[in-house]
Design an enzyme around this catalytic site. Sequence first.
Site, PDB file in Angstrom:
ATOM      1  CD  GLU A 106      -2.973  -1.209   2.190  1.00 50.79           C
ATOM      2  OE1 GLU A 106      -4.015  -0.565   2.022  1.00 50.79           O
ATOM      3  OE2 GLU A 106      -2.729  -1.858   3.224  1.00 50.79           O
ATOM      4  CD  GLU A 161      -3.699  -5.732   3.659  1.00 53.15           C
ATOM      5  OE1 GLU A 161      -3.795  -6.480   2.665  1.00 53.15           O
ATOM      6  OE2 GLU A 161      -3.066  -4.664   3.641  1.00 53.15           O
TER       7      GLU A 161
HETATM    8  C1  TC6 Z   1      -4.662  -0.261   8.917  1.00 55.34           C
HETATM    9  C2  TC6 Z   1      -3.697  -1.405   8.612  1.00 55.34           C
HETATM   10  C3  TC6 Z   1      -3.647  -1.774   7.162  1.00 55.34           C
HETATM   11  C4  TC6 Z   1      -2.590  -2.708   6.869  1.00 55.34           C
HETATM   12  C5  TC6 Z   1      -2.705  -3.979   7.218  1.00 55.34           C
HETATM   13  C6  TC6 Z   1      -1.595  -4.919   7.027  1.00 55.34           C
HETATM   14  O1  TC6 Z   1      -0.573  -4.644   6.445  1.00 55.34           O
HETATM   15  S1  TC6 Z   1      -1.827  -6.414   7.736  1.00 55.34           S
HETATM   16  C7  TC6 Z   1      -0.332  -7.310   7.434  1.00 55.34           C
HETATM   17  C8  TC6 Z   1      -0.234  -7.736   6.027  1.00 55.34           C
HETATM   18  N1  TC6 Z   1       0.926  -8.566   5.857  1.00 55.34           N
HETATM   19  C9  TC6 Z   1       0.849  -9.878   5.962  1.00 55.34           C
HETATM   20  O2  TC6 Z   1      -0.180 -10.457   6.161  1.00 55.34           O
HETATM   21  C10 TC6 Z   1       2.155 -10.605   5.834  1.00 55.34           C
HETATM   22  C11 TC6 Z   1       2.297 -11.588   6.946  1.00 55.34           C
HETATM   23  N2  TC6 Z   1       3.574 -12.246   6.930  1.00 55.34           N
HETATM   24  C12 TC6 Z   1       3.864 -13.244   6.088  1.00 55.34           C
HETATM   25  O3  TC6 Z   1       3.093 -13.668   5.261  1.00 55.34           O
HETATM   26  C13 TC6 Z   1       5.217 -13.875   6.224  1.00 55.34           C
HETATM   27  O4  TC6 Z   1       5.672 -13.645   7.534  1.00 55.34           O
HETATM   28  C14 TC6 Z   1       6.263 -13.316   5.228  1.00 55.34           C
HETATM   29  C15 TC6 Z   1       5.901 -13.783   3.816  1.00 55.34           C
HETATM   30  C16 TC6 Z   1       6.325 -11.825   5.291  1.00 55.34           C
HETATM   31  C17 TC6 Z   1       7.664 -13.877   5.604  1.00 55.34           C
HETATM   32  O5  TC6 Z   1       7.618 -15.262   5.662  1.00 55.34           O
HETATM   33  P1  TC6 Z   1       8.850 -16.080   6.270  1.00 55.34           P
HETATM   34  O6  TC6 Z   1       8.483 -17.520   6.100  1.00 55.34           O
HETATM   35  O7  TC6 Z   1      10.105 -15.572   5.709  1.00 55.34           O
HETATM   36  O8  TC6 Z   1       8.878 -15.736   7.808  1.00 55.34           O
HETATM   37  P2  TC6 Z   1       7.771 -15.957   8.965  1.00 55.34           P
HETATM   38  O9  TC6 Z   1       6.408 -16.021   8.423  1.00 55.34           O
HETATM   39  O10 TC6 Z   1       8.231 -17.079   9.833  1.00 55.34           O
HETATM   40  O11 TC6 Z   1       7.912 -14.588   9.750  1.00 55.34           O
HETATM   41  C18 TC6 Z   1       9.130 -14.241  10.386  1.00 55.34           C
HETATM   42  C19 TC6 Z   1       8.799 -13.420  11.608  1.00 55.34           C
HETATM   43  O12 TC6 Z   1       8.224 -12.189  11.185  1.00 55.34           O
HETATM   44  C20 TC6 Z   1       7.001 -11.975  11.846  1.00 55.34           C
HETATM   45  N3  TC6 Z   1       6.110 -11.238  10.944  1.00 55.34           N
HETATM   46  C21 TC6 Z   1       5.922 -11.429   9.631  1.00 55.34           C
HETATM   47  N4  TC6 Z   1       5.087 -10.504   9.146  1.00 55.34           N
HETATM   48  C22 TC6 Z   1       4.756  -9.699  10.186  1.00 55.34           C
HETATM   49  C23 TC6 Z   1       3.929  -8.562  10.310  1.00 55.34           C
HETATM   50  N5  TC6 Z   1       3.294  -8.042   9.257  1.00 55.34           N
HETATM   51  N6  TC6 Z   1       3.808  -8.023  11.526  1.00 55.34           N
HETATM   52  C24 TC6 Z   1       4.443  -8.521  12.586  1.00 55.34           C
HETATM   53  N7  TC6 Z   1       5.246  -9.592  12.517  1.00 55.34           N
HETATM   54  C25 TC6 Z   1       5.393 -10.175  11.325  1.00 55.34           C
HETATM   55  C26 TC6 Z   1       6.476 -13.362  12.153  1.00 55.34           C
HETATM   56  O13 TC6 Z   1       5.546 -13.331  13.197  1.00 55.34           O
HETATM   57  C27 TC6 Z   1       7.755 -14.081  12.512  1.00 55.34           C
HETATM   58  O14 TC6 Z   1       8.072 -13.750  13.836  1.00 55.34           O
HETATM   59  P3  TC6 Z   1       8.808 -14.813  14.789  1.00 55.34           P
HETATM   60  O15 TC6 Z   1       7.898 -15.995  14.855  1.00 55.34           O
HETATM   61  O16 TC6 Z   1      10.095 -15.132  14.126  1.00 55.34           O
HETATM   62  O17 TC6 Z   1       8.924 -14.096  16.101  1.00 55.34           O
END
Ligand code: TC6
Length: 721
Positions: A116, A136
Amino acid sequence: MAKKIGVTMDVGNDGVAVITISNPPVNSLASPIIAGLKEKFRDANQRNDVRAIVLTGNNGRFCGGFDINVFQQVHKTGDLSVMPEVSVDLVCNLMEDSRKPLVAAVEGLALGGGLELAMACHARVSAPKAQLGLPELTLGVIPGFGGTQRLPRLVGLAKATDMILLSKSISSEEGQKLGLIDALVPPGELLSTSRKWALDIADGRKPFLRSLHRTDKIGSLSEARAILKNSRQLAKKIAPKMPQHHAVIEVIEEGIVHGGYSGVLKEAEVFRQLVLSDTAKGLVHVFFAQRATSKVPNVTDAGLKPRPIKKVAVIGGGLMGSGIATALLLSNIRVVLKEINPEYLMKGIKTVEGNIKGLVSRGKLTQDKAGKALSLLKGVLDYTEFKDVDMVIEAVIENIQLKQNIFKELEKVCPPHCILASNTSTIDLNVIGEKTNSKDRIVGAHFFSPAHLMTLLEIVRSENTSPQVILDLMAVGKAIKKVPVVVGNCIGFAVNRTFFPYTQAAHMLANLGVDLFRIDSVITSFGLPLGPFQLGDLAGHGIGLAVGPIYAKVYGDRMFRSPLTELLLKSGRNGKINGRGYYIYEKGSKPKPDPSVLSVVEESRKLTNIMPGGKPISVTDKEIVEMILFPVVNEACRVLDEGVVIRASDLDIASVLGMSFPSYRGGIVFWADMIGPKYIYERLKEMSETYGSFFKPSRYLEERATKGMPLSELKSSRSRL
Ligand SMILES: CCC/C=C/C(=O)SCCNC(=O)CCNC(=O)[C@H](O)C(C)(C)COP(=O)([O-])OP(=O)([O-])OC[C@H]1O[C@@H](n2cnc3c(N)ncnc32)[C@H](O)[C@@H]1OP(=O)([O-])[O-]
């Protein structure tokens, strides 16, 4: 080493300010990052020596989105004020409407809020193979930084709704074709190209494009409405119970009809409603719970390194064995598939081929990759090939003596480092390894059927299994795209044990006079994909009959002994396998309830004779859910009490991935805690007074209910792990 969190700004001699997000591991938008971005953009906009701006992320990752921990904080406190004002303040005012051109330099990933921010820039330059998406909805919310408005304006409405509703990421290569990415360059040139691009905009050599103001990809109102109609149908099909899927379409429509800025305002309003929904609470819990499973005390924190597993032997080419072999082959692991005779071996190989062809025909695998996977398979009838395997997974029928003999043999024919795993779903690992001297390398690798599709891998450790072996199996599990959950050794382990009362309770209700098809329909409305009777049909009733006595031996005090399965088999119904169970199965059509099975149910009712006064009981749908699922919660309590899982959230993940318990309810324990242990305890107590000890509340549940504690709060001393 402390994590370096913050936003930096470096202004070069060329007049370009490079603003860099730094929040390892994924540069998520935590509150200090958002505050830092606001400060730096304000600064860059005001400074006279800055002509243009580049936004990027540290360590090869642009940004993984808003910090999901903040959602969890909102869920715990109900306080929305911790959500920073970003959408208008930062994204519209400071970024998109800035008079200085702004270019996103994207690498690795730009997800959710990350994409975004990139879309609010005036151009996007990316390194190859970056992952771009708005996931999201998987967290029960909608994009909240203007993504619902800018993505359709950049890639077109049909593609944008598809990406958002399915939470589907695309690569930067596809992004370039769609117009989301303006230039694709090698990582080493990312910053220099982005700087130049920003200066080209500043000097009028490239257009100054504000995504929110664009209309060229939206089409006419009637075209847009036709696309949104299809999106509504898609949402109804894929997520009938998810509020966010339906809400996001309304928000997109607002922007189409009343303009992008109106859409941004509506998006913010709807976001705030959804973030507090139970769906968001459940899905955010599942997000963290899934990641927590990879932290196993004394295993993943013991300084060990997983050993390479290059060649695996699978014993048994039945449904499970061939599914496991398929999963390994698809991740480029060499597989030796062993059977006892040429006929069974051919059948096993054909099943693997069928699994792989199925993936090709569904467009999930290319022909090339399918060919490569199959070239790694070798069928054998003896143990010669076992001399250099790194791991064996035994997947033969549930027969204790057979398994014991196999493991005794394996000890002789496999190299000393080889992991000896069993895919048993019920039998005690100590019993399986009783005749060996290799108890430290014996481990359970419990896959769920179909093994090449279901993502849960229950890793069962006995008190003798070495941490190295557990770590190795966890690494293999991840390599083959499973979610490994490490559990302790007991009959049924975590998943099957927790859910054994599921079928039992359904049988009790049917014997109490409740229509079995109604039970299935109430349970599917609750959110499980199959009701207990249809699930039984799918597994085959022979299995139920075979494992029943094993459970009865240890959990006999809380079993409902129903003659239904035996009667069903006697009447020639083994479920889907032979086309008849509670339902009729015909090729090409959905299972149909079979009214003629009701005479079998009648016979069972006569034998059990538990209907009060001989009359069917009258229950509401809510009572059906409680009578079927509260006994499951009760058994989950025993699993927690005995320390079969490391943490309660592991059981949530196991229930979601192994039993398809609805993820939007957060898993079995999370759901129970949302309802409240006190209510569940009181209901089970009433049920046990009316219908007997099958429903008797466990000690753990009683204790939590009386002390007002959540079920998820474990006492650390009881662990078996
Ligand atoms: C008004 C708001 C509007 C916006 C909304 C959003 O953006 S909503 C968000 C939209 N975004 C998503 O939905 C993306 C969600 N994330 C993913 O899909 C995957 O983590 C990845 C593809 C980014 C990386 O995959 P990978 O296999 O390489 O690694 P992994 O998955 O093992 O993660 C490693 C560590 O990072 C941590 N962590 C990761 N992301 C976040 C985060 N956003 N936040 C915090 N922490 C996060 C995860 O918990 C883990 O911590 P741990 O256990 O080590 O302490």
